[in-house]
Write an enzyme that holds these catalytic residues in place. Structure first.
Site, PDB file in Angstrom:
ATOM      1  N   ASP A  34       0.881  -0.914  -0.408  1.00 16.26           N
ATOM      2  CA  ASP A  34      -0.146   0.172   0.272  1.00 16.26           C
ATOM      3  C   ASP A  34       1.033   1.137   0.503  1.00 16.26           C
ATOM      4  OD1 ASP A  34      -2.900   0.663  -0.162  1.00 16.26           O
ATOM      5  OD2 ASP A  34      -2.230   1.658   1.754  1.00 16.26           O
ATOM      6  N   SER A  35       0.620   2.007  -0.793  1.00 20.07           N
ATOM      7  CA  SER A  35       1.314   3.125  -1.030  1.00 20.07           C
ATOM      8  C   SER A  35       0.938   4.807  -1.455  1.00 20.07           C
ATOM      9  CB  SER A  35       2.741   3.056  -2.296  1.00 20.07           C
ATOM     10  OG  SER A  35       2.562   2.719  -3.129  1.00 20.07           O
TER      11      SER A  35
END
Length: 194
Positions: free
Chosen positions: A70-71
């Protein structure tokens, strides 16, 4: 050894495969399943929490060690926004997200456009073990989109110490990017578990 990358984002998949394959893993992804991955509701309040949610969904679906990322991008002037909402910031595509970010920063001088990318990577194992790592890359948001065909997401707007992400080669980006840093930490941590 098989490892499943739990993502629907083809560009993230390419980055993750590029780093995991040389480690000796047989990398599996959604294309290896008989039906598409379900959309995972990102109910976490941090990048790490959302990465774990996605990795656990991959493990549940496949039974293999599962990895998820997740970024997003965090802009200081916007108190960290868009943050965990980076992918759905505008409700549209990458270009819509970039345009919204530029509108939010309209009139803000370059020196006040500090920002950083964050990438959290979670790895979960069939035996219940799990770990997360996180990497960051600091820079600024450009006054307008930069040319170049490299990267995706907010890369046309992100200026790193090595220049615009959109103008870096894949190798140059991997060397300094949030995901590259997180994957190097991931590699170190994974070796403790295997």
């Amino acid at each position: 050894m098989k490892i499943f990358i739990a993502t629907k984002n083809k560009k993230k998949l390419v980055e993750l495969e590029r780093i995991l394959t040389p480690l000796g893993f047989e990398v599996l992804s959604e294309k290896d399943l008989d039906s598409p991955l379900e959309e995972i509701e990102e109910t976490g309040t941090t990048f790490r929490e959302n990465a774990v949610l996605k990795a656990k969904a991959g493990l549940e679906r496949t039974g293999y060690i599962s990895v998820a990322d997740d970024s997003g991008i965090c802009v200081d002037f916007l108190r960290g926004a868009p943050g965990i909402f980076s992918a759905r910031y505008s409700g549209g595509n990458d270009e819509d997200n970039n345009n919204k970010l530029l509108r939010e920063l309209e009139g803000v001088p370059y020196e006040k456009r500090d920002a950083h990318y964050t990438a959290a990577i979670a790895c979960v194992f069939p035996d219940g073990r799990e770990f997360t790592v996180q990497g960051e890359c600091y820079g600024h948001i450009a006054l307008e989109p930069q040319s170049g065909n490299g990267g995706f997401g907010y890369d046309p707007l992100f200026i790193s110490e090595n220049g615009p992400f959109s103008q870096l080669t894949a190798e140059e980006k991997d060397a300094i990017s949030h995901r590259g840093k997180a994957l190097r930490l991931f590699k170190e941590e994974l070796q403790k578990y295997i």
